[in-house]
Design an enzyme around this catalytic site. Structure first.
Site, short mmCIF file in Angstrom:
data_model
loop_
_atom_site.label_atom_id
_atom_site.label_comp_id
_atom_site.label_asym_id
_atom_site.label_seq_id
_atom_site.Cartn_x
_atom_site.Cartn_y
_atom_site.Cartn_z
N LYS A 158 0.84 -1.21 0.00
CA LYS A 158 0.00 0.00 0.00
C LYS A 158 0.87 1.26 0.00
O LYS A 158 0.67 2.16 -0.81
CB LYS A 158 -0.92 0.01 1.22
CG LYS A 158 -1.95 -1.10 1.25
CD LYS A 158 -2.90 -0.98 2.41
CE LYS A 158 -2.22 -1.07 3.75
NZ LYS A 158 -1.55 -2.35 4.01
N GLU A 184 1.45 6.10 11.53
CA GLU A 184 2.52 5.46 10.77
C GLU A 184 3.80 5.34 11.61
O GLU A 184 3.99 6.06 12.58
CB GLU A 184 2.81 6.25 9.49
CG GLU A 184 1.74 6.09 8.43
CD GLU A 184 1.51 4.64 8.06
OE1 GLU A 184 2.38 4.06 7.41
OE2 GLU A 184 0.47 4.09 8.41
N ARG A 185 4.68 4.47 11.18
CA ARG A 185 5.97 4.33 11.84
C ARG A 185 6.85 5.53 11.50
O ARG A 185 6.82 6.02 10.37
CB ARG A 185 6.67 3.04 11.39
CG ARG A 185 5.84 1.79 11.64
CD ARG A 185 6.36 0.61 10.84
NE ARG A 185 5.47 -0.54 10.96
CZ ARG A 185 4.40 -0.74 10.20
NH1 ARG A 185 4.09 0.15 9.26
NH2 ARG A 185 3.65 -1.80 10.35
#
Length: 472
Positions: A158, A184-185
């Site tokens: 993705k 998110e990371r």
């Protein structure tokens, strides 16, 4: 001393939920409250318990916050910085820069809580938004000012697909790109920032992140902040905006965390009862208006690859195109791993894309669907047991599958293949000629990871020249 300040007192702290008592003026819902000597604790009012007490969600960590501490009401909701000066910068949910660049002092701040554009302002014209990615432009064309979802489980591509779209939009779109990372990371944000800088596209881009290690309140509001920035460029600068959201499931997840902490009764599968309303408030602000368009592409994590999950079902209802990523295709090396039969677009009608494009897309779907039905027979009895017509169909389908793969610019360092962006006309031409069996004598492997169909001819010519020189 400002006598207009409205001061309250912390009476209860349970994780990220903080209750504050006020003697006089009770703050309205969505107001921001500050606590601590340096205003390091930021709270947002989510409900009014009674005439004297409000329940808040903390947008920052609550370590160090204690009962009895004074809290000041800012008398304003959460605001996001807007203006041309925010371009090429990276922000957190509070509008602070996190890219280690020069300090930024935006002149204009706007509330993150805005109403969707009225129906009178919305455009009714349907336009196609080209991405340069063959399988998307042919089978699931995107709508300008629409919302497209990238559905898939963990690790099917993705984020890579979103990053590739940013690369491809730079040459085609003269507007602004806004990347919103929800949950998110920090590694992904760091890599994306440096990739965009290296590609030279950062000057027309804004990034805003609510990272995975931040409280749910910050992750929940970062999408609204990104939309306020996008609305400025659409409504004030009259530009087209590409809004990339990674990942909209994390927005729903943050809402579920807040809901459970606030003591609300959970709904189906533990999701918050207000999920539909919360998602609608965010999604309905993304629209094509008389001044410009916000086109959104959203990655949607699907828990356990279950497309009946309420998060996936609610998100589907807002989208004009659904791009479904398949773990099976990823395991076969067919990248981008888009499932051509499960993916769909409301734009894929003859009135929007034209008869020629529509007929080719339907022929591709029909061919791939028939091949899918023959796979069980092939696995049990072998290809030789099929009729000559079915064998031709299988060859056609396998060539189409490989032609719809494409090398990406963002994966060049991993694959060693030069990235390619393919115009819609070239992609349609290649598929039409494969469907006409023009290349039936060329091995399937030659179609894998090429751009236009003309590359096949060059490869064929190179092979024949090599054969002649070997014979000589």
């Amino acid at each position: 001393m400002n006598t207009d300040k409205n001061i309250g007192t912390v009476v209860s702290i349970r994780g990220s939920v903080v209750e504050v008592a006020f003697d006089n003026d009770l703050p309205p819902i969505y107001n921001i409250l500050h606590a601590g000597a340096k205003h390091e604790f930021i709270l947002e009012v989510l409900s009014q318990r009674d005439d004297t007490c409000v329940r808040c969600i903390a947008l920052t960590a609550t370590g160090g916050l204690a009962r009895g501490m004074p809290v000041s009401d800012t008398r304003a909701p959460l605001k996001a910085p807007v203006g041309k000066e925010i371009l090429s910068r990276m922000f957190d949910v509070f509008g602070n820069t996190i890219d280690h660049g020069q300090p930024l002092n935006p002149t204009d701040w706007r509330s993150v809580h805005q109403d969707p554009p009225s129906l009178a302002r919305r455009s009714t014209k349907s336009e196609i938004f080209e991405t340069g990615i063959k399988v998307i432009d042919i089978l699931t064309p995107l709508e300008r000012g629409g919302k497209a979802g990238l559905f898939g489980g963990a690790g099917v591509g993705k984020t890579v697909l979103l990053t590739e779209m940013i690369h491809n939009m730079v040459g085609r779109q003269k507007g602004v790109s806004i990347f919103c990372g929800i949950g998110e990371r920090c590694r992904e944000g760091h890599e994306l920032y440096h990739e965009m800088k290296a590609a030279g596209v950062l000057e027309n881009m804004v990034m805003i992140f609510g990272q995975m290690n931040e409280p749910p309140g910050a992750r929940f509001r970062v999408g609204h902040a990104a939309l306020s920035m996008a609305e400025y460029f659409r409504d004030d600068e009259h530009k087209d905006v590409l809004l990339l959201v990674d990942n909209i499931f994390r927005f729903i997840q943050a809402g579920a965390e807040i809901s459970s902490m606030m003591g609300q009764m959970p709904s189906r599968l533990g999701y918050q009862p207000t999920m539909g309303t919360e998602l609608s408030r965010l999604e309905e602000r993304i629209a094509n208006t008389d001044t410009g368009a916000i086109t959104s592409i959203q990655a949607v994590y699907v828990p356990a690859d279950d497309f009946t999950d309420p998060a996936a079902v609610h998100t589907f209802s807002h989208l004009s195109a659904s791009i479904v990523l398949s773990r099976k295709r990823a395991s076969e090396g067919l990248f981008p791993a888009i499932d051509p039969l499960a993916s769909n677009s409301k734009m894929a009608t003859p009135t929007v894309i034209g008869d020629h494009h529509y007929k080719i897309a339907q022929s591709i779907r029909h061919t791939l669907a028939e091949y899918e039905g023959l796979k069980d027979i092939i696995s049990m009895l072998g290809l030789e047991q099929l009729s000559p017509d079915d064998r031709k169909l299988v060859g056609r389908a396998r060539r189409l599958e490989r032609f719809l793969t494409q090398p990406f610019f963002t994966t060049e360092q991993f694959t060693g293949l030069t990235g390619k962006s393919v115009a819609l006309e070239d992609a349609l031409d290649g598929c039409a000629r494969i469907l006409d069996d023009e290349f039936k004598d060329i091995p399937e492997s030659a179609f894998y990871m090429i751009g236009t169909i003309d590359e096949l001819k060059h490869a064929k010519k190179g092979e024949s020249d090599a054969a002649k020189s070997h014979a000589a």
